[in-house]
Design a protein around this motif. Structure first.
Motif, PDB file in Angstrom:
ATOM      1  N   LYS A 222       0.656  -1.082   0.209  1.00  0.00           N
ATOM      2  CA  LYS A 222      -0.050   0.322  -0.121  1.00  0.00           C
ATOM      3  C   LYS A 222       0.778   1.426   0.074  1.00  0.00           C
ATOM      4  O   LYS A 222       0.391   2.351  -0.445  1.00  0.00           O
ATOM      5  N   ASP A 223       2.409   1.616   0.522  1.00  0.00           N
ATOM      6  CA  ASP A 223       3.176   2.349   0.652  1.00  0.00           C
ATOM      7  C   ASP A 223       2.766   3.028  -0.657  1.00  0.00           C
ATOM      8  O   ASP A 223       3.545   3.618  -1.339  1.00  0.00           O
ATOM      9  N   MET A 224       2.832   1.922  -1.910  1.00  0.00           N
ATOM     10  CA  MET A 224       3.011   2.773  -4.025  1.00  0.00           C
ATOM     11  C   MET A 224       1.757   3.548  -3.662  1.00  0.00           C
ATOM     12  O   MET A 224       1.936   4.710  -4.555  1.00  0.00           O
ATOM     13  N   GLU A 225       0.617   3.776  -3.102  1.00  0.00           N
ATOM     14  CA  GLU A 225      -0.339   4.469  -3.678  1.00  0.00           C
ATOM     15  C   GLU A 225       0.194   6.026  -2.551  1.00  0.00           C
ATOM     16  O   GLU A 225      -0.355   7.018  -3.011  1.00  0.00           O
ATOM     17  N   THR A 226       1.533   6.386  -1.883  1.00  0.00           N
ATOM     18  CA  THR A 226       1.431   7.895  -1.703  1.00  0.00           C
ATOM     19  C   THR A 226       2.215   8.269  -2.930  1.00  0.00           C
ATOM     20  O   THR A 226       2.572   9.344  -2.386  1.00  0.00           O
ATOM     21  N   TRP A 227       2.924   7.045  -3.900  1.00  0.00           N
ATOM     22  CA  TRP A 227       3.798   7.075  -4.944  1.00  0.00           C
ATOM     23  C   TRP A 227       2.672   8.643  -6.215  1.00  0.00           C
ATOM     24  O   TRP A 227       3.470   9.730  -6.437  1.00  0.00           O
ATOM     25  N   ASN A 228       1.478   8.916  -6.255  1.00  0.00           N
ATOM     26  CA  ASN A 228       1.028   8.926  -6.827  1.00  0.00           C
ATOM     27  C   ASN A 228      -0.818   8.689  -6.196  1.00  0.00           C
ATOM     28  O   ASN A 228      -0.858   7.504  -6.237  1.00  0.00           O
ATOM     29  N   SER A 229      -0.979   9.950  -6.214  1.00  0.00           N
ATOM     30  CA  SER A 229      -2.914  10.008  -6.169  1.00  0.00           C
ATOM     31  C   SER A 229      -3.758   8.711  -6.318  1.00  0.00           C
ATOM     32  O   SER A 229      -4.707   8.427  -6.082  1.00  0.00           O
ATOM     33  N   ARG A 230      -3.251   8.662  -8.276  1.00  0.00           N
ATOM     34  CA  ARG A 230      -3.763   7.718  -8.782  1.00  0.00           C
ATOM     35  C   ARG A 230      -4.002   6.307  -8.549  1.00  0.00           C
ATOM     36  O   ARG A 230      -4.064   5.709  -9.374  1.00  0.00           O
ATOM     37  N   LEU A 231      -2.763   5.499  -7.955  1.00  0.00           N
ATOM     38  CA  LEU A 231      -2.618   4.717  -7.596  1.00  0.00           C
ATOM     39  C   LEU A 231      -2.871   3.559  -6.504  1.00  0.00           C
ATOM     40  O   LEU A 231      -3.392   4.220  -5.391  1.00  0.00           O
ATOM     41  N   HIS A 232      -3.426   2.663  -7.028  1.00  0.00           N
ATOM     42  CA  HIS A 232      -4.472   2.303  -5.818  1.00  0.00           C
ATOM     43  C   HIS A 232      -4.287   1.080  -5.807  1.00  0.00           C
ATOM     44  O   HIS A 232      -5.000   0.154  -7.096  1.00  0.00           O
ATOM     45  N   VAL A 233      -4.238  -0.016  -4.884  1.00  0.00           N
ATOM     46  CA  VAL A 233      -3.732  -1.345  -5.179  1.00  0.00           C
ATOM     47  C   VAL A 233      -5.009  -2.163  -4.662  1.00  0.00           C
ATOM     48  O   VAL A 233      -5.384  -1.796  -3.948  1.00  0.00           O
ATOM     49  N   ARG A 234      -5.605  -2.598  -5.725  1.00  0.00           N
ATOM     50  CA  ARG A 234      -6.422  -3.375  -5.348  1.00  0.00           C
ATOM     51  C   ARG A 234      -6.650  -4.841  -5.263  1.00  0.00           C
ATOM     52  O   ARG A 234      -8.016  -5.410  -5.048  1.00  0.00           O
ATOM     53  N   LYS A 235      -5.442  -6.151  -5.819  1.00  0.00           N
ATOM     54  CA  LYS A 235      -5.987  -7.349  -5.309  1.00  0.00           C
ATOM     55  C   LYS A 235      -3.918  -7.536  -4.567  1.00  0.00           C
ATOM     56  O   LYS A 235      -3.324  -6.800  -5.479  1.00  0.00           O
ATOM     57  N   GLU A 236      -3.768  -8.658  -3.184  1.00  0.00           N
ATOM     58  CA  GLU A 236      -2.624  -9.128  -3.311  1.00  0.00           C
ATOM     59  C   GLU A 236      -3.320 -10.317  -3.177  1.00  0.00           C
ATOM     60  O   GLU A 236      -3.466 -10.706  -1.917  1.00  0.00           O
ATOM     61  N   TYR A 237      -1.512 -11.522  -3.776  1.00  0.00           N
ATOM     62  CA  TYR A 237      -2.035 -12.602  -3.703  1.00  0.00           C
ATOM     63  C   TYR A 237      -0.691 -13.186  -3.010  1.00  0.00           C
ATOM     64  O   TYR A 237       0.695 -12.335  -3.233  1.00  0.00           O
ATOM     65  N   PHE A 238      -0.464 -13.460  -1.560  1.00  0.00           N
ATOM     66  CA  PHE A 238       0.724 -14.334  -1.477  1.00  0.00           C
ATOM     67  C   PHE A 238       0.743 -15.833  -1.886  1.00  0.00           C
ATOM     68  O   PHE A 238      -0.004 -16.726  -1.846  1.00  0.00           O
ATOM     69  N   MET A 239       2.102 -15.788  -2.670  1.00  0.00           N
ATOM     70  CA  MET A 239       1.714 -16.966  -3.152  1.00  0.00           C
ATOM     71  C   MET A 239       2.146 -18.234  -2.780  1.00  0.00           C
ATOM     72  O   MET A 239       1.826 -19.149  -3.083  1.00  0.00           O
ATOM     73  N   SER A 240       2.554 -18.197  -1.450  1.00  0.00           N
ATOM     74  CA  SER A 240       2.468 -19.562  -0.643  1.00  0.00           C
ATOM     75  C   SER A 240       1.179 -20.147  -0.573  1.00  0.00           C
ATOM     76  O   SER A 240       1.443 -21.124   0.149  1.00  0.00           O
ATOM     77  N   ASP A 241       0.069 -19.246  -0.567  1.00  0.00           N
ATOM     78  CA  ASP A 241      -1.363 -20.372  -0.255  1.00  0.00           C
ATOM     79  C   ASP A 241      -2.150 -20.425  -1.876  1.00  0.00           C
ATOM     80  O   ASP A 241      -2.589 -21.000  -1.256  1.00  0.00           O
ATOM     81  N   TYR A 242      -0.759 -20.611  -2.608  1.00  0.00           N
ATOM     82  CA  TYR A 242      -1.765 -20.799  -3.724  1.00  0.00           C
ATOM     83  C   TYR A 242      -0.354 -22.188  -3.983  1.00  0.00           C
ATOM     84  O   TYR A 242       0.377 -22.368  -5.809  1.00  0.00           O
ATOM     85  N   ASP A 243       0.643 -23.079  -3.780  1.00  0.00           N
ATOM     86  CA  ASP A 243       1.237 -23.741  -4.112  1.00  0.00           C
ATOM     87  C   ASP A 243       0.456 -25.509  -4.146  1.00  0.00           C
ATOM     88  O   ASP A 243       1.489 -26.217  -4.937  1.00  0.00           O
TER      89      ASP A 243
END
Length: 274
Positions: A222-243
């Motif tokens: 979510k820190d990426m959203e501080t780079w620009n007001s138009r950036l929105h993190v909508r989905k995040e997958y943690f890969m160990s949950d999908y092995d």
């Protein structure tokens, strides 16, 4: 008559495209593959390169395929909603995602990489009226002008790319996207936070030559959203949950602790620029 294999002269970051190619080809030969990539199998048999040095690389081979599968699935969902989109894959290397997704009838699909990578790509992957290559750096802006000229929704895909660049370069890339495109969806993977600066500990990268270094990740996406007001993190997958049960128990054990779950996991992220 045996066909003469093509010698790879790739070094440093471009050479890493061969590791992901190998990972997908090996996975395709399994009886229960996470994904199938017949094109990867075809290409790997035509390149003169010592792939045998990766024979005992288990964790990263699986990780590459989990990563590719999650991005493929997200791309399919996006294209089901927006079949007339323009798609561009940055740092495409030898990845055959366009073929894996069944050659979708999008407005256009671009595969972008540096000239030496695109020269090799064109030896194995045929361009069409709908799928073409761009030979340039993703940090330039010509490609942004090209994709925006269609006036369609844009899907940007980066797989196994951003980890090799410092944060200021990654920020500059997203700043350019925000400046040039009215809207876009970006799919990318983020390196495990604890691996920044530790490429020599990586089971696959340590078997290659010098030059490719792990330079970027974030503890909190979510820190990426501080780079620009138009950036929105909508989905995040943690890969160990999908092995799908492929990682051994001892790998999962520290991940039950939240501190390590976030720091050791590689992530797939979907950002929307609105």
């Amino acid at each position: 008559m045996l066909m003469e294999k093509i010698k790879s002269t790739l070094t440093e970051i471009p050479e890493t495209m061969l590791t992901t190619l190998w990972a997908k080809a090996v996975e395709t030969d399994r009886p229960d593959p996470l994904l199938r990539d017949e094109k990867a199998k075809e290409i790997i048999g035509q390149i003169d390169y010592d792939f045998s040095k990766f024979n005992n690389v288990k964790f990263s081979q699986l990780g590459c395929c989990i990563r590719a599968k999650l991005i493929d699935n997200e791309a399919r969902q996006f294209l089901a909603r927006h079949p007339d989109a323009v798609v561009i894959q940055l740092g495409a290397g030898l990845d055959a995602r366009y073929e894996r997704l069944g050659r979708p009838e999008v407005t256009h699909w671009f595969d972008l990489d540096l000239p030496e990578a695109i020269d090799l790509r064109r030896r194995f992957l045929t361009e069409t009226d709908r799928n073409t290559c761009l030979s340039e750096s993703m940090f330039e802006t010509d490609w942004l002008d090209k994709v925006s000229s269609y006036g369609r929704l844009v899907l940007i895909i980066l797989e196994g790319v951003l980890m090799y660049f410092p944060e200021e370069k990654v920020q500059a890339l997203f700043r350019n996207i925000c400046d040039k495109l009215p809207s876009a969806t970006v799919l990318f993977d983020m390196l495990s936070f604890m691996f920044v600066g530790r490429e020599k500990k990586h089971d696959m990268l340590r078997k290659m030559g010098k030059g490719a270094e792990f330079k970027w990740s974030l503890l909190n996406t979510k820190d990426m959203e501080t780079w620009n007001s138009r950036l929105h993190v909508r989905k995040e997958y943690f890969m160990s949950d999908y092995d799908e049960g492929r990682f051994p128990f001892f790998f999962h054990l520290p991940l039950y602790i939240p501190y390590f779950y976030r720091r050791l996991n590689q992530r797939i992220v979907r950002i929307e620029i609105e």
